[in-house]
Design a protein around this motif. Structure first.
Motif, PDB file in Angstrom:
ATOM      1  N   ARG A   1     -11.017  23.194 -19.504  1.00  0.00           N
ATOM      2  CA  ARG A   1     -12.228  22.705 -20.179  1.00  0.00           C
ATOM      3  C   ARG A   1     -12.436  21.221 -19.875  1.00  0.00           C
ATOM      4  O   ARG A   1     -13.545  20.782 -19.606  1.00  0.00           O
ATOM      5  N   MET A   2     -11.340  20.464 -19.878  1.00  0.00           N
ATOM      6  CA  MET A   2     -11.440  19.031 -19.568  1.00  0.00           C
ATOM      7  C   MET A   2     -11.747  18.841 -18.076  1.00  0.00           C
ATOM      8  O   MET A   2     -12.514  17.978 -17.694  1.00  0.00           O
TER       9      MET A   2
ATOM     10  N   GLU B   1     -16.015  19.771 -31.347  1.00  0.00           N
ATOM     11  CA  GLU B   1     -14.724  19.149 -31.684  1.00  0.00           C
ATOM     12  C   GLU B   1     -14.405  18.040 -30.696  1.00  0.00           C
ATOM     13  O   GLU B   1     -14.660  18.192 -29.511  1.00  0.00           O
ATOM     14  N   PRO B   2     -13.836  16.932 -31.145  1.00  0.00           N
ATOM     15  CA  PRO B   2     -13.472  15.879 -30.185  1.00  0.00           C
ATOM     16  C   PRO B   2     -12.335  16.331 -29.274  1.00  0.00           C
ATOM     17  O   PRO B   2     -11.645  17.301 -29.590  1.00  0.00           O
ATOM     18  N   VAL B   3     -12.151  15.623 -28.166  1.00  0.00           N
ATOM     19  CA  VAL B   3     -11.114  15.973 -27.178  1.00  0.00           C
ATOM     20  C   VAL B   3      -9.743  15.964 -27.842  1.00  0.00           C
ATOM     21  O   VAL B   3      -9.421  15.030 -28.552  1.00  0.00           O
TER      22      VAL B   3
ATOM     23  N   GLU C   1     -14.833  10.383 -24.082  1.00  0.00           N
ATOM     24  CA  GLU C   1     -15.515   9.986 -25.319  1.00  0.00           C
ATOM     25  C   GLU C   1     -15.356   8.515 -25.665  1.00  0.00           C
ATOM     26  O   GLU C   1     -15.977   8.028 -26.614  1.00  0.00           O
TER      27      GLU C   1
ATOM     28  N   LYS D   1     -17.962  17.106 -14.010  1.00  0.00           N
ATOM     29  CA  LYS D   1     -19.408  16.954 -14.223  1.00  0.00           C
ATOM     30  C   LYS D   1     -19.809  15.480 -14.322  1.00  0.00           C
ATOM     31  O   LYS D   1     -20.948  15.121 -14.019  1.00  0.00           O
TER      32      LYS D   1
ATOM     33  N   PRO E   1     -14.872  30.590 -12.852  1.00  0.00           N
ATOM     34  CA  PRO E   1     -16.300  30.745 -13.144  1.00  0.00           C
ATOM     35  C   PRO E   1     -16.862  29.428 -13.697  1.00  0.00           C
ATOM     36  O   PRO E   1     -16.122  28.663 -14.306  1.00  0.00           O
ATOM     37  N   PRO E   2     -18.142  29.167 -13.523  1.00  0.00           N
ATOM     38  CA  PRO E   2     -18.710  27.923 -14.054  1.00  0.00           C
ATOM     39  C   PRO E   2     -18.932  28.020 -15.565  1.00  0.00           C
ATOM     40  O   PRO E   2     -18.958  29.118 -16.128  1.00  0.00           O
ATOM     41  N   ASP E   3     -19.100  26.880 -16.196  1.00  0.00           N
ATOM     42  CA  ASP E   3     -19.467  26.785 -17.626  1.00  0.00           C
ATOM     43  C   ASP E   3     -18.523  27.514 -18.576  1.00  0.00           C
ATOM     44  O   ASP E   3     -18.956  28.080 -19.580  1.00  0.00           O
ATOM     45  N   THR E   4     -17.250  27.527 -18.277  1.00  0.00           N
ATOM     46  CA  THR E   4     -16.324  28.202 -19.195  1.00  0.00           C
ATOM     47  C   THR E   4     -15.994  27.320 -20.396  1.00  0.00           C
ATOM     48  O   THR E   4     -15.599  27.821 -21.432  1.00  0.00           O
ATOM     49  N   ASP E   5     -16.149  26.013 -20.223  1.00  0.00           N
ATOM     50  CA  ASP E   5     -15.868  25.087 -21.322  1.00  0.00           C
ATOM     51  C   ASP E   5     -16.675  25.500 -22.555  1.00  0.00           C
ATOM     52  O   ASP E   5     -16.124  25.718 -23.634  1.00  0.00           O
ATOM     53  N   ASP E   6     -17.963  25.638 -22.336  1.00  0.00           N
ATOM     54  CA  ASP E   6     -18.865  25.978 -23.428  1.00  0.00           C
ATOM     55  C   ASP E   6     -18.512  27.344 -24.038  1.00  0.00           C
ATOM     56  O   ASP E   6     -18.444  27.507 -25.257  1.00  0.00           O
ATOM     57  N   LYS E   7     -18.252  28.310 -23.165  1.00  0.00           N
ATOM     58  CA  LYS E   7     -17.984  29.670 -23.644  1.00  0.00           C
ATOM     59  C   LYS E   7     -16.672  29.747 -24.437  1.00  0.00           C
ATOM     60  O   LYS E   7     -16.606  30.384 -25.490  1.00  0.00           O
ATOM     61  N   VAL E   8     -15.636  29.107 -23.902  1.00  0.00           N
ATOM     62  CA  VAL E   8     -14.339  29.139 -24.597  1.00  0.00           C
ATOM     63  C   VAL E   8     -14.458  28.417 -25.941  1.00  0.00           C
ATOM     64  O   VAL E   8     -13.943  28.882 -26.964  1.00  0.00           O
ATOM     65  N   CYS E   9     -15.175  27.286 -25.932  1.00  0.00           N
ATOM     66  CA  CYS E   9     -15.384  26.533 -27.182  1.00  0.00           C
ATOM     67  C   CYS E   9     -16.084  27.410 -28.215  1.00  0.00           C
ATOM     68  O   CYS E   9     -15.693  27.429 -29.390  1.00  0.00           O
TER      69      CYS E   9
ATOM     70  N   HIS F   1     -13.251  34.581 -20.641  1.00  0.00           N
ATOM     71  CA  HIS F   1     -14.231  33.779 -19.912  1.00  0.00           C
ATOM     72  C   HIS F   1     -13.699  33.231 -18.591  1.00  0.00           C
ATOM     73  O   HIS F   1     -14.214  32.233 -18.088  1.00  0.00           O
TER      74      HIS F   1
ATOM     75  N   THR G   1     -16.202  30.719 -28.373  1.00  0.00           N
ATOM     76  CA  THR G   1     -15.333  31.811 -28.811  1.00  0.00           C
ATOM     77  C   THR G   1     -14.270  31.317 -29.792  1.00  0.00           C
ATOM     78  O   THR G   1     -13.944  31.997 -30.755  1.00  0.00           O
ATOM     79  N   LEU G   2     -13.728  30.149 -29.522  1.00  0.00           N
ATOM     80  CA  LEU G   2     -12.653  29.631 -30.389  1.00  0.00           C
ATOM     81  C   LEU G   2     -13.187  28.797 -31.556  1.00  0.00           C
ATOM     82  O   LEU G   2     -12.412  28.192 -32.284  1.00  0.00           O
TER      83      LEU G   2
ATOM     84  N   THR H   1     -17.339  24.453  -7.984  1.00  0.00           N
ATOM     85  CA  THR H   1     -17.183  25.446  -9.056  1.00  0.00           C
ATOM     86  C   THR H   1     -18.125  25.167 -10.217  1.00  0.00           C
ATOM     87  O   THR H   1     -18.803  26.074 -10.703  1.00  0.00           O
ATOM     88  N   TYR H   2     -18.146  23.929 -10.658  1.00  0.00           N
ATOM     89  CA  TYR H   2     -18.882  23.610 -11.882  1.00  0.00           C
ATOM     90  C   TYR H   2     -20.244  22.959 -11.649  1.00  0.00           C
ATOM     91  O   TYR H   2     -21.009  22.809 -12.589  1.00  0.00           O
TER      92      TYR H   2
ATOM     93  N   GLU I   1     -13.508  20.679 -16.205  1.00  0.00           N
ATOM     94  CA  GLU I   1     -14.946  20.893 -16.013  1.00  0.00           C
ATOM     95  C   GLU I   1     -15.754  19.675 -16.477  1.00  0.00           C
ATOM     96  O   GLU I   1     -16.639  19.190 -15.766  1.00  0.00           O
TER      97      GLU I   1
ATOM     98  N   LYS J   1     -14.814  25.978 -31.523  1.00  0.00           N
ATOM     99  CA  LYS J   1     -14.404  24.579 -31.358  1.00  0.00           C
ATOM    100  C   LYS J   1     -15.562  23.689 -30.944  1.00  0.00           C
ATOM    101  O   LYS J   1     -15.346  22.564 -30.505  1.00  0.00           O
TER     102      LYS J   1
END
Lengths: 490, 234
Positions: free
Chosen positions: A279-280, B232-234, A186, A286, B216-224, A57, B226-227, A318-319, A282, B229
């Motif tokens: 991930r963080m 899941e909390p931080v 959080e 936001k 790329p945008p929105d990779t957080d969601d995609k990686v989560c 990704h 796939t894995l 980017t995001y 991003e 996750k």
């Protein structure tokens, strides 16, 4: 530029940081910083799974495919790396560090590597290698100075960034960063320093009273003003530790009359995601976008902080909408513009001591902001001295890449990471060291304290606050009684 | 021996040359395609093309970079590359091989230049090998191929130099020439699969590094996802 290597005694001191034996025992991970609790079982498999998911990704595969064919092992990066120059430990050479991850990629994610692995019986990624990466990637300050000097164009900073990201996905990340980010995303306060909104507003009111007394001008910190030109996101730790910087920024806006605001919904520029997890990164970016949208602001204004500026400037587009994203500017760019236009006047007789400027890596390495703060400083500081090398080739403070927030490794940062910087500061003989970055300031203060260098580390706006000249029309004739002293205001 | 020489000079040469060209074109095309794809899926497309091009040119003609860092190594490396590029392409004896067939106009090196450049390549090549062994950091980082490549590259130069400039008997000449050609052909075949691929990928390095930071945008969601996750909390 030659530097004396650290002595064996210094090395011992640097690595004898606050280890946590119980954690090491539990996790079988002998790193100098405390990592979050994680499952140690089957680490290589989980590492490879995380690596594969990230490659799927992201754009990292393109870079890794290119870099595995380019590396010439010329070791020019060893010369530019401050960590290697201080330790002389061959494992600190950026190219070696990158090879740790490149070899995993080559072995497990290329056909050639897989074939070779099977033919030669190479077991592939082992727990020991993960251990080595966990330590090595956090020895680096991610200053990216080595990437300037690589003939093959390999960006070792990018590889370290990716390595940390993968490790964090299997739970190996410095506790200090994870805990702060957890609170930011959080937690009840929603910021890395866990400052509740009432504490923020009280602090700002207190500062306003202080400034009224000192400057006889009603300098305000506007809060939640909708439709402002600039929505302000400093490193949130500034509210606790860098009052002078904040007062300088508020003073500049008062002098110019431009509209700006701090939002109570979200007021933290810090983004540790840049240091350990995309991930963080991003998610935090936001939050900046959402708060600017809520306040109907026009631009995102980042305070004196290198990584906060870089993460917003380069990752908000980017995001959060590409070219439609909110424009991001650093406060130094704003101050420079108003200074150039004659809207900001500074008294050249106030700061007479020797002043030097330290470039934060995250805003200077790519050549973003280098000359602007210098022009301002030269205009009102009589005794400005330059430290070399500087600008995009600057030497990192030694606390870059998030390492400054890991208190367990302070001896490492001030003995090894910041050694070259300490030598440079000592040579400059400056009284004020201007470091317009929250991370650099913290690290440099600890560095000069541990290395016993008589220097005062300040922000650019700390000095501007000292020297700013207000129009007479802004001066209040009589200070309101309740604002007489800061103590009363409390 | 003559048959062997003819075979090496003829079909084997054409095969190895074709493999090299196709192999290098393949990795260049793949690299370009990946670069384009990364750029397409980047959330932020503001790549500083001008600045990146300047950086790429700065490294292709690295005059400004020589004395900044490891100057002796850098000078030797540049001189080695100059000889390595110029001699095989512009040597009269080489040019004649294809010019007879194709009749294309081609610049050629004079005898003196060919002599000097070949010698320069051999000397700098040997110096680079010695330097790699002697330098603490380089020798620590080096893999087998980092030592083998300069040696492999020097074989055609040394054998060619002996044949062209030192008088040897006809049998020795033929043997050396065979080694010269076969070594060259081995280099051709291996080029696309090893670090020598940098001969075509080098101009792209700075662009790759610049685009790689454009996520790329929105990779957080995609990686989560796939894995596994999600939530899941931080």
């Amino acid at each position: 530029m030659r530097t004396k290597r650290i002595t064996p005694e210094e090395r011992e001191r640097a690595f004898k940081s606050l280890r946590k034996p119980d954690v090491e025992e539990k996790q079988r991970l002998h790193v100098r910083y405390h990592v979050e609790d994680f499952d140690v079982n089957d680490r290589p498999r989980r590492f490879l799974e995380a690596f594969a998911a990230i490659l799927k990704h992201s754009n990292y595969r393109m870079a890794l495919e290119h870099f595995i064919r380019m590396s010439a092992k010329c070791s020019r990066c060893a010369v530019s790396c401050q960590v290697y120059q201080a330790t002389g430990d061959l494992k600190d050479i950026p190219c070696y560090r990158s090879e740790l991850l490149l070899s995993v990629y080559r072995r497990h994610f290329t056909y050639g590597g897989m074939l070779k692995g099977r033919l030669l019986g190479d077991p592939g990624l082992t727990d020991e290698k993960i251990q080595e990466m966990a330590e090595s990637f956090w020895n680096c300050t991610a200053c990216r100075r080595c990437s300037i000097d690589c003939p093959s164009g390999i960006d070792h900073g990018l590889i370290t960034h990716l390595g940390r990201y993968i490790l964090s996905e299997i739970g190996i990340a410095p506790r200090a960063l994870v805990v702060s980010t957890r609170e930011q995303l959080e937690g009840a306060t929603g910021n890395t320093s866990a400052i509740p909104v009432p504490a923020l507003t009280d602090t700002l009111e207190f500062l306003e009273e202080d400034m009224l007394e000192e400057k006889q001008v009603e300098i305000k910190f506007p809060i939640d003003v909708e439709g402002s030109e600039y929505v302000f996101f400093p490193a949130v730790s500034d509210f606790l530790m860098e009052a002078e910087t904040l007062m300088g920024i508020a003073a500049v806006f008062t002098a110019t009359g431009d509209s700006w605001t701090t939002g109570t919904g979200y007021f933290d520029g810090i983004n540790y995601g840049l240091f350990y997890s995309d991930r963080m990164l991003e998610r935090i970016v936001k939050k900046i976008d959402a708060e600017t949208r809520r306040l109907k602001g026009k631009k995102v204004l980042i305070g004196e902080c290198g990584h906060a500026s870089r993460s917003a400037k380069y990752f908000l587009p980017t995001y959060c909408g590409g070219k439609d994203a909110y424009p991001v500017i650093n406060i130094m760019e704003y101050t420079y513009e108003v200074f150039k236009n004659g809207r900001l006047k500074l008294d050249p007789n106030i700061v007479t001591e020797k002043v030097a400027y330290h470039d934060p890596c995250n805003i200077a390495r790519q050549g973003w902001i280098i000359d602007k703060p210098r022009e301002i400083l030269k205009a009102f500081c009589k005794n400005y001295v330059e430290m070399t090398p500087s600008g995009s080739n600057n030497i990192c403070c030694g606390g870059g890449g998030g390492t400054v927030s890991i208190d367990e490794i302070r001896p490492y940062r001030t003995t090894i990471g910041g050694k070259l910087k300490a030598d440079q500061i000592r040579r400059s003989g400056c009284h004020y060291l201007v470091a317009p970055c929250a991370n650099c300031k913290k690290q440099l203060r600890e560095l000069v304290e541990d290395q016993k260098i008589p220097v005062e580390v300040v922000g650019l706006h700390d000095l501007i606050y000292k020297a700013i000249i207000f129009d007479d029309s802004l001066k209040v004739k009589k200070i309101p009684a309740e604002a007489g002293t800061g103590e009363e205001g409390k | 021996m003559e048959h062997l020489l003819e075979f090496a000079r003829g079909p084997l040469f054409r095969l190895s040359f074709a493999l090299m060209v196709l192999g290098l074109l393949r990795i260049l095309a793949l690299d370009l395609f990946e670069l384009y794809r990364a750029y397409r899926q980047a959330g932020d497309k503001t790549v500083p093309w001008g600045k990146t091009t300047l950086k790429a040119l700065e490294w292709l003609v690295p005059i400004r970079k020589v004395f900044v860092n490891r100057p002796v190594y850098s000078v030797f490396s540049i001189l080695f590359h100059i000889g390595l590029l110029l001699v095989p392409i512009f040597l009269y004896a080489h040019v004649k091989l294809w010019q007879d067939d194709l009749g294309l106009p081609w610049l050629t090196l004079s005898y003196k230049w060919a002599y000097g450049l070949t010698l320069l390549t051999i000397i700098t090549g040997l110096a680079l090998i010695v330097g790699r062994i002697a330098n603490r950091t380089s020798s620590f980082l080096s893999r087998k191929q980092d030592y083998l490549w300069p040696i492999a590259l020097l074989i055609p130069f040394v054998t060619g130099f002996i044949c062209a400039h030192l008088g040897v008997g006809p049998k020795a000449y033929q043997a050396l020439m065979l080694i010269h050609i076969l070594a060259g052909e081995l280099i051709f075949v291996l080029m696309p699969f090893t670090k020598i691929a940098h001969c075509v990928l080098m101009p792209l390095s700075q662009y790759v590094a610049a685009v790689a930071w454009k996520f790329p945008p929105d990779t957080d969601d995609k990686v989560c996802t796939t894995l596994n996750k999600k939530g899941e909390p931080v």
